[in-house]
Structures are given as structure tokens and as C-alpha cells.
Design a protein around this motif. Sequence first.
Motif, PDB file in Angstrom:
ATOM      1  N   LYS A 152     101.021  68.482  75.316  1.00 51.91           N
ATOM      2  CA  LYS A 152     100.558  67.566  75.884  1.00 51.91           C
ATOM      3  C   LYS A 152      99.148  67.324  75.824  1.00 51.91           C
ATOM      4  CE  LYS A 152     104.515  66.358  77.319  1.00 51.91           C
ATOM      5  NZ  LYS A 152     104.957  64.851  76.551  1.00 51.91           N
ATOM      6  N   SER A 153      98.171  68.397  75.464  1.00 53.95           N
ATOM      7  CA  SER A 153      96.867  68.291  75.426  1.00 53.95           C
ATOM      8  C   SER A 153      96.547  68.485  73.988  1.00 53.95           C
ATOM      9  CB  SER A 153      96.125  69.265  76.345  1.00 53.95           C
ATOM     10  OG  SER A 153      94.875  69.425  76.346  1.00 53.95           O
ATOM     11  N   PHE A 154      95.732  67.541  73.237  1.00 52.68           N
ATOM     12  CA  PHE A 154      95.507  67.420  71.883  1.00 52.68           C
ATOM     13  C   PHE A 154      93.902  67.194  71.783  1.00 52.68           C
ATOM     14  CE2 PHE A 154      96.127  64.786  67.788  1.00 52.68           C
ATOM     15  CZ  PHE A 154      95.508  65.724  66.924  1.00 52.68           C
ATOM     16  N   VAL A 155      93.273  68.330  71.419  1.00 47.79           N
ATOM     17  CA  VAL A 155      91.925  68.066  71.164  1.00 47.79           C
ATOM     18  C   VAL A 155      91.499  67.809  69.816  1.00 47.79           C
ATOM     19  CG1 VAL A 155      89.797  69.464  71.152  1.00 47.79           C
ATOM     20  CG2 VAL A 155      91.105  69.987  73.212  1.00 47.79           C
ATOM     21  N   TYR A 156      90.795  66.755  69.614  1.00 43.13           N
ATOM     22  CA  TYR A 156      90.403  66.474  68.110  1.00 43.13           C
ATOM     23  C   TYR A 156      88.960  66.355  67.841  1.00 43.13           C
ATOM     24  CZ  TYR A 156      90.480  63.515  63.940  1.00 43.13           C
ATOM     25  OH  TYR A 156      90.101  63.007  62.651  1.00 43.13           O
ATOM     26  N   ALA A 157      88.204  67.036  67.339  1.00 42.35           N
ATOM     27  CA  ALA A 157      86.931  66.848  66.859  1.00 42.35           C
ATOM     28  C   ALA A 157      86.726  65.993  65.814  1.00 42.35           C
ATOM     29  CB  ALA A 157      86.687  68.199  66.348  1.00 42.35           C
ATOM     30  N   THR A 158      85.643  65.201  66.138  1.00 42.12           N
ATOM     31  CA  THR A 158      85.230  63.932  65.095  1.00 42.12           C
ATOM     32  C   THR A 158      83.539  63.903  65.166  1.00 42.12           C
ATOM     33  OG1 THR A 158      85.400  61.536  64.476  1.00 42.12           O
ATOM     34  CG2 THR A 158      85.721  62.341  67.086  1.00 42.12           C
ATOM     35  N   ASP A 159      83.143  63.359  64.181  1.00 44.98           N
ATOM     36  CA  ASP A 159      81.668  63.077  64.038  1.00 44.98           C
ATOM     37  C   ASP A 159      81.541  61.681  64.355  1.00 44.98           C
ATOM     38  OD1 ASP A 159      82.658  62.118  61.599  1.00 44.98           O
ATOM     39  OD2 ASP A 159      81.571  63.153  60.597  1.00 44.98           O
ATOM     40  N   PHE A 174      99.439  60.022  65.812  1.00 40.23           N
ATOM     41  CA  PHE A 174     100.101  61.351  66.046  1.00 40.23           C
ATOM     42  C   PHE A 174     100.005  61.799  67.443  1.00 40.23           C
ATOM     43  CE2 PHE A 174     100.846  66.142  66.239  1.00 40.23           C
ATOM     44  CZ  PHE A 174     101.784  66.264  65.175  1.00 40.23           C
ATOM     45  N   ALA A 175      99.082  61.542  68.123  1.00 32.18           N
ATOM     46  CA  ALA A 175      98.944  61.706  69.637  1.00 32.18           C
ATOM     47  C   ALA A 175      99.819  60.845  70.298  1.00 32.18           C
ATOM     48  CB  ALA A 175      97.728  61.474  70.150  1.00 32.18           C
ATOM     49  N   LYS A 176     100.071  59.508  69.810  1.00 29.87           N
ATOM     50  CA  LYS A 176     101.150  58.609  70.332  1.00 29.87           C
ATOM     51  C   LYS A 176     102.674  59.191  69.946  1.00 29.87           C
ATOM     52  CE  LYS A 176      98.352  54.283  69.763  1.00 29.87           C
ATOM     53  NZ  LYS A 176      98.217  52.987  68.948  1.00 29.87           N
ATOM     54  N   ALA A 180     101.089  62.708  73.770  1.00 28.00           N
ATOM     55  CA  ALA A 180     100.080  63.680  74.047  1.00 28.00           C
ATOM     56  C   ALA A 180      98.587  63.262  74.658  1.00 28.00           C
ATOM     57  CB  ALA A 180      99.444  64.693  73.143  1.00 28.00           C
ATOM     58  N   THR A 181      97.847  63.635  75.467  1.00 27.08           N
ATOM     59  CA  THR A 181      96.502  63.100  75.838  1.00 27.08           C
ATOM     60  C   THR A 181      95.584  63.395  74.866  1.00 27.08           C
ATOM     61  OG1 THR A 181      97.092  63.454  78.276  1.00 27.08           O
ATOM     62  CG2 THR A 181      94.690  63.424  77.546  1.00 27.08           C
ATOM     63  N   LEU A 182      94.895  62.748  74.060  1.00 28.15           N
ATOM     64  CA  LEU A 182      93.615  63.027  73.177  1.00 28.15           C
ATOM     65  C   LEU A 182      92.399  63.219  73.788  1.00 28.15           C
ATOM     66  CD1 LEU A 182      93.632  63.079  70.025  1.00 28.15           C
ATOM     67  CD2 LEU A 182      92.900  60.708  70.192  1.00 28.15           C
ATOM     68  N   LEU A 240      97.071  72.066  71.372  1.00 30.30           N
ATOM     69  CA  LEU A 240      96.919  71.588  69.663  1.00 30.30           C
ATOM     70  C   LEU A 240      95.459  71.064  69.479  1.00 30.30           C
ATOM     71  CD1 LEU A 240      98.572  70.928  67.134  1.00 30.30           C
ATOM     72  CD2 LEU A 240      98.743  68.476  68.081  1.00 30.30           C
ATOM     73  N   LEU A 241      95.070  71.601  68.226  1.00 25.60           N
ATOM     74  CA  LEU A 241      93.814  71.367  67.799  1.00 25.60           C
ATOM     75  C   LEU A 241      93.916  70.457  66.673  1.00 25.60           C
ATOM     76  CD1 LEU A 241      91.859  74.870  68.136  1.00 25.60           C
ATOM     77  CD2 LEU A 241      92.110  73.092  69.709  1.00 25.60           C
TER      78      LEU A 241
END
Length: 276
Positions: A152-159, A174-176, A180-182, A240-241
Amino acid sequence: MKKILVPTDFSEQAEDALKVAAQIAKKHNSEIFLLHMLELPTQLMDPSVRDAGSSIPESIYFMKLAHKRFEDVMSRDYLKGITVHETVQFNSAFEGIMAGSKEHGCDLVVMGSQGASGLKEAFIGSNTEKVVRHSNIPVLVIKDYIEIDDLKSFVYATDFTEESKKSFNEAVNFAKTIDATLHLIYVNTPNKFKTTDYTDHVTNNYLKDLDFKNYSITVYNDESVEKGILNYAGKVNADLLGISTHGRKGIAHFLNGSISEDLINHAQRPVITFKV
């Protein structure tokens, strides 16, 4: 995600990955291509090698053994109702995964990993790392069995650069898909420090056309990008990362390293990567 590739060596980690892939397949009516790399000795495969003909019975034995293992796996209750294709590649693990995903037009690779550290990480590397670096489709790496509905909790790193927009959109989709909350995170490091005005401008411009509401944005300060992702994930108790990978090769990869590969090795949580 209609076609999912799951590499297997019939280990516990590989079966955990297959269980996760099965959950995704049931939710989205996907097919699974269960891939085993049968690395037979050259003399068993190459007719030009002297006495290769006498080794044919041994080749048949290895094939039958692999098929028996496939039968055992595909009899599992969690695969009922799912179309699962038995696939064998006579390649190294990495080459077989690359060839299999392309041949079958797969949308996602799900694979297990134990991670690596120390000398093993520095000098040997893993097939998982190679796949993450080179795959043109998303790769979901599983360390332990998980329930997809619990992500439910998806941490996504971006620049927040234009170069990463395509992979970012794949992460949003993928979050959709998993509902999950992004949690979008930009890691500010001493070597590449950005001001608040800069990050506000970049993030606002980057997200202005985003058709997705279930997200948050955080600028997180840390020593390195990898540490920032791992530390922030711990603070929000992420399930999820996610990160983009540039697929650097050769000397560029040696000099720059790969944050995605570091995460694969060091994170205890599942990691999904998207090719820039």
C-alpha cells in the motif's frame, strides 16, 4: 501486465517470486512464462564436439529432470486457474532471461533474490543485478514472500528530469495497478545539492499534467541517494521501493555504479525498477 516472466532455479526464493507473480496474474488475467535456464556442458549441446553423440542420453536425462521439476511446481494450488507456460533456455541465466522476455513479449519480470554484500557484491555480482541493469521492461525483485494486496505504500525515487518521464509514468501505472499510495522522493545530497526554489519549480513543472491523485512529494536530505531512499522508506514504513535505471555498461557503469543495483542488494523490501 498480460505476460509475466518468472525465472526459476526451483529454489525457495524463486518460488516466492512465482507466488507473487501468481497473485498479479490472477488480478489481471495474465499469463506466466516460467523460465528455467538449463546450462548443459558444451559437449552435450554441440554436435561438432567429438563424442557429442554418445552424450545424447545424458542430455535427455537433464531435460527430463527439468520437466519433472516443472510438473512439481505447476501442480501448486496457488497456480490453479492461471495459464503457465513451461519454458527452457539453453543459456546462462542472464542471457536466458533477456532472450525469454523478448521472445514472449513479456511486460514484467518477477524474480527472487537473496541480495549480496561485501566481496560477493563487488567482484561477482548477481544475475538479478544484470537483469535490472539491462531489462527494457519493469523488473520486480522479491526478497521474501509478500501479499500484493499488502503493498500500500510505494516509495519511488526520481530526479524529476525529462529523461526519466517515461519510467516515471510506468511507476505511476504500477501504483494504480496495485492501488498503492505513491511517495515520490527526491534525495538531496551534498555533492548535488539543490535549493528549495529549484526543487519546487522542477517538481511543479514535472507533475503538472499528472492524472493521479494518490501521491505525496518529499525532498529528503542525506549522504547519498541510496541511503536517502532506504532511510526515508524506513520512516514511512514503505512496502515497496521503486527507481529508474539507466542501464549503464562497461566503464561508465564501473565509474558511476548503479543505485538500483545497490538497492537490490541492500534493501530488505521488494524493489521494482523501470528502464529510462
